[in-house]
Design an enzyme around this catalytic site. Structure first.
Site, mmCIF file in Angstrom:
data_model
loop_
_atom_site.group_PDB
_atom_site.id
_atom_site.type_symbol
_atom_site.label_atom_id
_atom_site.label_comp_id
_atom_site.label_asym_id
_atom_site.label_seq_id
_atom_site.Cartn_x
_atom_site.Cartn_y
_atom_site.Cartn_z
ATOM 1 N N ASP A 37 20.864 17.992 12.725
ATOM 2 C CA ASP A 37 20.235 18.667 13.855
ATOM 3 C C ASP A 37 21.235 18.980 14.951
ATOM 4 O OD1 ASP A 37 17.821 18.593 12.674
ATOM 5 O OD2 ASP A 37 17.063 16.874 13.808
ATOM 6 N N LYS A 58 17.088 22.962 15.801
ATOM 7 C CA LYS A 58 16.189 22.159 16.617
ATOM 8 C C LYS A 58 16.627 22.182 18.055
ATOM 9 C CE LYS A 58 12.795 20.037 14.413
ATOM 10 N NZ LYS A 58 13.041 18.795 13.709
ATOM 11 N N ASP A 91 17.144 8.043 17.126
ATOM 12 C CA ASP A 91 16.450 7.375 16.029
ATOM 13 C C ASP A 91 15.505 8.381 15.365
ATOM 14 O OD1 ASP A 91 15.509 4.608 14.804
ATOM 15 O OD2 ASP A 91 13.728 5.833 15.182
ATOM 16 N N THR A 119 18.148 5.103 19.958
ATOM 17 C CA THR A 119 17.435 6.238 20.543
ATOM 18 C C THR A 119 17.975 6.550 21.945
ATOM 19 O OG1 THR A 119 15.259 7.151 20.967
ATOM 20 C CG2 THR A 119 15.568 4.830 21.540
ATOM 21 N N MET A 167 12.458 15.140 26.532
ATOM 22 C CA MET A 167 12.087 16.571 26.561
ATOM 23 C C MET A 167 11.271 16.908 27.804
ATOM 24 S SD MET A 167 11.080 16.951 22.540
ATOM 25 C CE MET A 167 10.446 15.287 22.317
HETATM 26 N N1 SAH Z 1 15.196 11.271 17.963
HETATM 27 C C1 SAH Z 1 15.824 11.445 19.241
HETATM 28 C C2 SAH Z 1 14.991 12.287 20.183
HETATM 29 C C3 SAH Z 1 14.827 13.703 19.777
HETATM 30 S S1 SAH Z 1 13.848 14.626 20.909
HETATM 31 C C4 SAH Z 1 16.148 10.075 19.836
HETATM 32 O O1 SAH Z 1 15.715 9.066 19.296
HETATM 33 O O2 SAH Z 1 16.870 10.023 20.839
HETATM 34 C C5 SAH Z 1 15.079 15.407 21.886
HETATM 35 C C6 SAH Z 1 15.166 14.792 23.256
HETATM 36 O O3 SAH Z 1 15.888 13.571 23.174
HETATM 37 C C7 SAH Z 1 15.926 15.591 24.263
HETATM 38 O O4 SAH Z 1 15.129 16.619 24.836
HETATM 39 C C8 SAH Z 1 16.288 14.542 25.269
HETATM 40 O O5 SAH Z 1 15.199 14.236 26.097
HETATM 41 C C9 SAH Z 1 16.550 13.344 24.377
HETATM 42 N N2 SAH Z 1 17.976 13.139 24.105
HETATM 43 C C10 SAH Z 1 18.557 13.035 22.911
HETATM 44 N N3 SAH Z 1 19.872 12.812 23.019
HETATM 45 C C11 SAH Z 1 20.133 12.766 24.340
HETATM 46 C C12 SAH Z 1 21.297 12.570 25.120
HETATM 47 N N4 SAH Z 1 22.490 12.368 24.555
HETATM 48 N N5 SAH Z 1 21.196 12.581 26.466
HETATM 49 C C13 SAH Z 1 20.016 12.790 27.059
HETATM 50 N N6 SAH Z 1 18.896 12.997 26.380
HETATM 51 C C14 SAH Z 1 18.932 12.986 25.038
#
Ligand code: SAH
Length: 498
Positions: A37, A58, A91, A119, A167
């Site tokens: 992704d 994505k 995650d 996560t 998000m």
């Molecule tokens: N599965 C992912 C989440 C995916 S949804 C997890 O567990 O983190 C996508 C959202 O994750 C983004 O819009 C943001 O809110 C958050 N996100 C993911 N990586 C990030 C990062 N490095 N810094 C800030 N927000 C992040």
């Protein structure tokens, strides 16, 4: 089950590639197909250089591939017997639609495993010094998606606990309003963090009432996550990451990819945004005859002088291809610099002398304790290497043979990358040069103008001379002339230079 592959649903962690799990790392290294992704760190993809890489997109704006197409892709490659890694940011089971993909695999009868990842919420907490729970503040934490505020009952979440909004950037104003209407104190500390756990991490801190406007003013874009709660107040005291000495500094490394690991890792550990721009790579000599000749008369040499770790490696590679081996070695050994010496010591050979630099003065000073008159010396080195040093040894009465053991080449792909890096609005803060060849190759690729406003770090006097010869200013020089010395020099330089 013969012929059937397997799918590994792997959480890649929040951004810093070091935050993947040990199991995730191992599975990636063995992947034959990787479906990844947008949020996945590109450094992780480099763990499987031979794997087929498939980008599944994505980003909110460009759903590169619909979900059922992704699932079908996983099934198809597994049916071809492949080890497939489905790599997701953070995650896979936290707002990652990992569940849907597993259901599709179950229906298709494809075996799979799930490897959890750190996560975003946990990465952000750690890299901002914001404990999500704290005995003095809260014992509850909620992870909520801000994607569609109408889906959430704001009377049930966000009243007292730490609230992590994934998000949530584009709906932040509306969400904050609803939380305040539902009774949350507008003065509650809140922060928005973009690209958390990476060297490009940016954080905006405010309160529930002020954060939406602050985020808008700063034009913050996804991916960002918002944390709301009293615990955010601890950040000021506990924020270790953004206080690392090289945090936010963009540093370009010009060594060959196989050599960047230690330098890059050390700078990364100090918080730097490390960008690899290999301007040099290595290859065997076009004409190996002179080296072969030297190898055939190896027992006749009194001294071998190795000028680099690469020199040692390519010498050995050619020796392996010859009818001879290390038993022919009678010579005393001289290695320029500690890294070259380590390469020889790894063969359980003892190095007799280690001059700091491959310049005549340093070499002659180090060798002067030995009688060199009438002695035969072999220097297996790169074709482009300087020949002042052999001349100085000849003056001491030695017979010196210089045999080309490898040559340096300019990697093609680096030209476009250099243009992008140095042509962008956010130019690098530093560039490192670890040899005269890296200087010459860089200038051939990008020109001296590219370095305007960029600090220059050099490994030692020879490299510095080459830089000055091309009209460039050396901001810091390593002392000692090693990778450790180079890192220290940059540390000192970034504390004092502006
Ligand atoms: N599965 C992912 C989440 C995916 S949804 C997890 O567990 O983190 C996508 C959202 O994750 C983004 O819009 C943001 O809110 C958050 N996100 C993911 N990586 C990030 C990062 N490095 N810094 C800030 N927000 C992040």
């Amino acid at each position: 089950m013969s012929g059937l592959g397997k799918v590994y649903l792997v959480g890649g962690g929040p951004g810093d590639p070091d935050l993947i799990t040990v199991k995730g790392h191992a599975v990636l290294q063995q992947a034959e197909v990787i479906v990844y992704d947008n949020l996945v760190s590109r450094e992780l993809l480099a763990l499987a250089p031979d794997a087929l890489l498939i980008y599944a997109g994505k980003k909110k704006s460009d759903h590169a591939m619909p979900q059922d197409e992704i699932s079908a892709l996983l099934v198809q490659h597994a049916r071809e017997g492949k080890r497939v890694v489905r790599l997701k940011g953070g995650d896979p089971f936290i707002f990652g639609r990992g569940g849907e993909e597993m259901e599709a695999l179950t229906e298709a009868g494809i075996p799979y495993e799930v490897v959890p990842g750190v996560t975003a919420a946990l990465g952000i907490a750690a890299y901002n010094g914001v404990p999500l729970t704290h005995r003095d503040h809260t014992s509850v934490v909620s992870f909520v998606t801000g994607h569609n505020p109408d889906q959430i009952d704001w009377n049930k979440v966000g009243h007292a606990e730490t609230l992590v909004l994934y998000m949530g950037l584009s709906n932040l104003t509306e969400i904050a309003r609803r939380l305040i209407v539902a009774g949350r104190n507008p003065e509650t500390p809140a922060m928005a963090v973009r690209w958390a756990t990476r060297a490009t991490q940016t954080t905006i801190v405010g309160t529930l009432a002020t954060l939406p406007a602050l985020v808008e003013q700063a034009h913050m874009k996804p991916p960002a996550t918002i944390v709301i709660g009293e615990v955010v107040g601890l950040r000021e005291k506990l924020n270790w990451y953004e206080r690392l000495p090289l945090f936010g500094k963009k540093i370009v490394i010009t060594r060959a990819t196989s050599q960047t690991a230690t330098l890059g890792h050390k700078l990364h550990e100090l918080g730097a945004d490390v960008v690899e721009l290999p301007v040099i790579s290595f290859a065997p000599p076009l004409d190996p005859a002179p080296l072969d000749q030297a190898l055939a008369s190896l027992p006749a040499y009194d001294w071998l002088i190795f000028t680099s770790a690469n020199g040692v490696r390519y010498f050995l590679e050619r020796l392996d291809k010859s009818p001879h081996d290390l038993r022919d070695l009678r010579a005393k050994l001289c290695a320029i610099g500690p890294a070259t010496a380590r390469e020889l010591e790894a063969l359980h050979l003892k190095v007799d002398v280690v001059p700091e630099e491959y310049v005549a003065e340093s070499l002659v000073a180090a060798m002067s304790k030995f009688e060199l008159a009438g002695k035969r010396i072999l220097i297996p080195q790169a074709a482009v290497a300087r020949d002042v040093a052999p001349a100085a040894l000849r003056e001491l009465g030695a017979t010196v043979d210089v045999a080309e053991s490898y040559r340096t080449i300019v990697p093609r792909a680096s030209e476009a990358k250099a243009k992008e890096l140095f042509g962008s609005a956010r130019k690098p803060d530093w560039i490192t040069f670890t040899s005269s060849s890296t200087v010459k190759n860089f200038l051939a690729l990008a020109g001296a103008g590219a370095l305007e406003g960029v600090h220059i770090a050099s490994i030692g006097p020879v490299t510095s001379d080459t830089l000055r010869m091309h009209g460039l200013t050396v901001d810091v020089e390593a002392r000692p002339h090693t990778i450790e010395g180079l890192v220290d020099a940059i540390l000192l330089g970034s504390a004092t230079l502006h």
